[in-house]
Write a protein that holds these residues in place. Structure first.
Motif, PDB file in Angstrom:
ATOM      1  N   LEU A 187      -4.469   1.470  -9.627  1.00  0.00           N
ATOM      2  CA  LEU A 187      -4.855   0.151 -10.128  1.00  0.00           C
ATOM      3  C   LEU A 187      -4.096  -0.877  -9.298  1.00  0.00           C
ATOM      4  CD1 LEU A 187      -6.340  -1.598 -12.256  1.00  0.00           C
ATOM      5  CD2 LEU A 187      -4.363  -1.301 -13.754  1.00  0.00           C
ATOM      6  N   ALA A 188      -4.852  -1.709  -8.579  1.00  0.00           N
ATOM      7  CA  ALA A 188      -4.235  -2.757  -7.766  1.00  0.00           C
ATOM      8  C   ALA A 188      -4.690  -4.105  -8.326  1.00  0.00           C
ATOM      9  CB  ALA A 188      -4.622  -2.585  -6.308  1.00  0.00           C
ATOM     10  N   ASN A 189      -5.838  -4.598  -7.849  1.00  0.00           N
ATOM     11  CA  ASN A 189      -6.347  -5.864  -8.389  1.00  0.00           C
ATOM     12  C   ASN A 189      -7.398  -5.683  -9.478  1.00  0.00           C
ATOM     13  OD1 ASN A 189      -4.782  -7.643  -6.641  1.00  0.00           O
ATOM     14  ND2 ASN A 189      -5.986  -6.709  -5.004  1.00  0.00           N
ATOM     15  N   GLY A 190      -7.690  -4.462  -9.793  1.00  0.00           N
ATOM     16  CA  GLY A 190      -8.575  -4.194 -10.931  1.00  0.00           C
ATOM     17  C   GLY A 190     -10.057  -4.154 -10.612  1.00  0.00           C
ATOM     18  N   GLN A 191     -10.407  -4.312  -9.330  1.00  0.00           N
ATOM     19  CA  GLN A 191     -11.832  -4.384  -8.959  1.00  0.00           C
ATOM     20  C   GLN A 191     -12.594  -3.099  -9.283  1.00  0.00           C
ATOM     21  OE1 GLN A 191     -13.509  -7.159  -7.420  1.00  0.00           O
ATOM     22  NE2 GLN A 191     -11.695  -8.014  -8.380  1.00  0.00           N
ATOM     23  N   ALA A 192     -11.998  -1.964  -8.950  1.00  0.00           N
ATOM     24  CA  ALA A 192     -12.687  -0.691  -9.180  1.00  0.00           C
ATOM     25  C   ALA A 192     -12.869  -0.462 -10.682  1.00  0.00           C
ATOM     26  CB  ALA A 192     -11.887   0.452  -8.550  1.00  0.00           C
ATOM     27  N   ALA A 193     -11.784  -0.685 -11.454  1.00  0.00           N
ATOM     28  CA  ALA A 193     -11.878  -0.476 -12.913  1.00  0.00           C
ATOM     29  C   ALA A 193     -12.898  -1.438 -13.520  1.00  0.00           C
ATOM     30  CB  ALA A 193     -10.501  -0.667 -13.548  1.00  0.00           C
ATOM     31  N   GLU A 236      -0.260   2.713 -11.232  1.00  0.00           N
ATOM     32  CA  GLU A 236      -0.501   1.271 -11.345  1.00  0.00           C
ATOM     33  C   GLU A 236       0.514   0.539 -10.486  1.00  0.00           C
ATOM     34  OE1 GLU A 236      -0.479  -0.275 -15.365  1.00  0.00           O
ATOM     35  OE2 GLU A 236      -0.168  -2.338 -14.654  1.00  0.00           O
ATOM     36  N   LYS A 237       0.028  -0.327  -9.596  1.00  0.00           N
ATOM     37  CA  LYS A 237       0.944  -1.177  -8.840  1.00  0.00           C
ATOM     38  C   LYS A 237       1.114  -2.437  -9.678  1.00  0.00           C
ATOM     39  CE  LYS A 237      -1.499  -0.835  -5.087  1.00  0.00           C
ATOM     40  NZ  LYS A 237      -1.978  -1.125  -3.724  1.00  0.00           N
ATOM     41  N   ALA A 238       2.212  -2.440 -10.484  1.00  0.00           N
ATOM     42  CA  ALA A 238       2.393  -3.479 -11.497  1.00  0.00           C
ATOM     43  C   ALA A 238       2.638  -4.859 -10.891  1.00  0.00           C
ATOM     44  CB  ALA A 238       3.534  -3.085 -12.425  1.00  0.00           C
ATOM     45  N   VAL A 245       0.835  -1.217   0.000  1.00  0.00           N
ATOM     46  CA  VAL A 245       0.000   0.000   0.000  1.00  0.00           C
ATOM     47  C   VAL A 245       0.864   1.260   0.000  1.00  0.00           C
ATOM     48  CG1 VAL A 245      -1.758   1.330   1.245  1.00  0.00           C
ATOM     49  CG2 VAL A 245      -1.915  -1.157   1.177  1.00  0.00           C
ATOM     50  N   LEU A 246       0.550   2.147  -0.953  1.00  0.00           N
ATOM     51  CA  LEU A 246       1.267   3.414  -1.084  1.00  0.00           C
ATOM     52  C   LEU A 246       0.357   4.555  -0.660  1.00  0.00           C
ATOM     53  CD1 LEU A 246       3.779   4.947  -2.199  1.00  0.00           C
ATOM     54  CD2 LEU A 246       2.569   5.045  -4.392  1.00  0.00           C
ATOM     55  N   LYS A 247       0.882   5.413   0.204  1.00  0.00           N
ATOM     56  CA  LYS A 247       0.106   6.571   0.650  1.00  0.00           C
ATOM     57  C   LYS A 247       0.571   7.799  -0.127  1.00  0.00           C
ATOM     58  CE  LYS A 247      -1.201   8.919   4.903  1.00  0.00           C
ATOM     59  NZ  LYS A 247      -1.330   8.818   6.325  1.00  0.00           N
TER      60      LYS A 247
HETATM   61  P1  5GP Z   1      -8.350  -2.264  -7.203  1.00  0.00           P
HETATM   62  O1  5GP Z   1      -9.816  -2.122  -7.317  1.00  0.00           O
HETATM   63  O2  5GP Z   1      -7.624  -2.135  -8.527  1.00  0.00           O
HETATM   64  O3  5GP Z   1      -7.923  -3.494  -6.450  1.00  0.00           O
HETATM   65  O4  5GP Z   1      -7.844  -1.058  -6.305  1.00  0.00           O
HETATM   66  C1  5GP Z   1      -7.972   0.238  -6.779  1.00  0.00           C
HETATM   67  C2  5GP Z   1      -8.705   1.093  -5.804  1.00  0.00           C
HETATM   68  O5  5GP Z   1      -8.273   0.860  -4.467  1.00  0.00           O
HETATM   69  C3  5GP Z   1      -8.424   2.541  -6.125  1.00  0.00           C
HETATM   70  O6  5GP Z   1      -9.645   3.173  -6.452  1.00  0.00           O
HETATM   71  C4  5GP Z   1      -7.819   3.120  -4.862  1.00  0.00           C
HETATM   72  O7  5GP Z   1      -8.743   3.995  -4.254  1.00  0.00           O
HETATM   73  C5  5GP Z   1      -7.597   1.971  -3.922  1.00  0.00           C
HETATM   74  N1  5GP Z   1      -6.173   1.588  -3.780  1.00  0.00           N
HETATM   75  C6  5GP Z   1      -5.625   0.399  -4.135  1.00  0.00           C
HETATM   76  N2  5GP Z   1      -4.333   0.329  -3.790  1.00  0.00           N
HETATM   77  C7  5GP Z   1      -4.029   1.518  -3.218  1.00  0.00           C
HETATM   78  C8  5GP Z   1      -2.818   2.053  -2.637  1.00  0.00           C
HETATM   79  O8  5GP Z   1      -1.741   1.440  -2.590  1.00  0.00           O
HETATM   80  N3  5GP Z   1      -2.901   3.327  -2.147  1.00  0.00           N
HETATM   81  C9  5GP Z   1      -4.053   4.057  -2.185  1.00  0.00           C
HETATM   82  N4  5GP Z   1      -4.021   5.291  -1.693  1.00  0.00           N
HETATM   83  N5  5GP Z   1      -5.222   3.578  -2.712  1.00  0.00           N
HETATM   84  C10 5GP Z   1      -5.206   2.322  -3.224  1.00  0.00           C
END
Ligand code: 5GP
Length: 194
Positions: A127-133, A155-157, A19-21
């Motif tokens: 973009l982490a696991n892609g759920q939001a997108a 993007e967290k590659a 996790v990046l802040k």
């Molecule tokens: P995903 O749905 O791709 O797993 O995660 C993307 C969503 O989770 C983004 O909308 C973002 O708000 C949040 N998120 C995921 N990883 C991080 C992170 O490392 N830092 C922050 N600040 N938000 C994250």
């Protein structure tokens, strides 16, 4: 995008290996100049796609999405995470598991603001696991509009969202790609690999 990488190096904090802040310029306090630069970058990447709308997710996607919409001269719609009292009819919804909050939420967009003629650019902060997108893509596709691509600030590659979306055939453009946050050190994907 070099300016963004420098900002992440200077002001980003790796809270853990995953996790990046970045609340100094994106997730709480916002750097408008940097948002403007990012908007120009997204706009130049997608300018030939004939984008008609931008869809993002509240709240941290809104700033980069609005800057991109300003430059592409198209409206920006943000999916809501909570149901609004004034927005109850004609909602298109999808479920999203929040990586940072570790909970499932429903996100929604009013069907008033999208139609099947729309060619949509999706923008989000991370973009982490892609759920939001995937949830935003699901909403756009439920309306039978076209997803032209996905623009991501960071993007967290090392997580699989990028691969999931690209394997499904979506164009994903990320302004910064992080290779690793191990030992709380922020490493970017090398330029030639990006
Ligand atoms: P995903 O749905 O791709 O797993 O995660 C993307 C969503 O989770 C983004 O909308 C973002 O708000 C949040 N998120 C995921 N990883 C991080 C992170 O490392 N830092 C922050 N600040 N938000 C994250």
């Amino acid at each position: 995008m070099e300016k963004l990488q420098n900002k992440i190096r200077e002001e980003g904090v790796a809270l853990s290996d995953s996790v990046l802040k970045v609340d100094k310029f994106l997730n709480h306090q916002i750097d408008p100049q940097l948002m403007h630069e990012m908007g120009k970058e997204f706009a130049s990447k997608f300018e030939k796609e004939g984008i008609t709308k931008i869809v993002t997710l509240e709240s941290s996607g809104i700033a980069p999405a609005v800057m991109t919409g300003l430059i592409l001269n198209v409206p920006v719609i943000f999916a809501r995470k909570k149901k609004s009292l004034t927005l109850t009819e004609g909602l298109i919804t999808s479920k999203v598991y929040s990586y940072t909050k570790q909970e499932t939420n429903e996100v929604s967009v009013s069907n008033k603001f999208l139609s099947k003629e729309d060619n949509v650019l999706i923008i989000d902060d991370f973009l982490a696991n892609g759920q939001a997108a995937l949830a935003l893509i699901d909403i756009v596709e439920k309306i039978e509009a076209t997803v032209a691509g996905v623009g991501i600030v960071i993007e967290k590659a090392f997580q699989d969202g990028g691969a999931v979306l690209r394997t499904k055939g979506y164009r994903v453009e990320s302004l910064a790609r992080i290779q690793s946050l191990s030992d709380k050190k922020i490493e970017f994907v090398k330029e030639k690999e990006q």
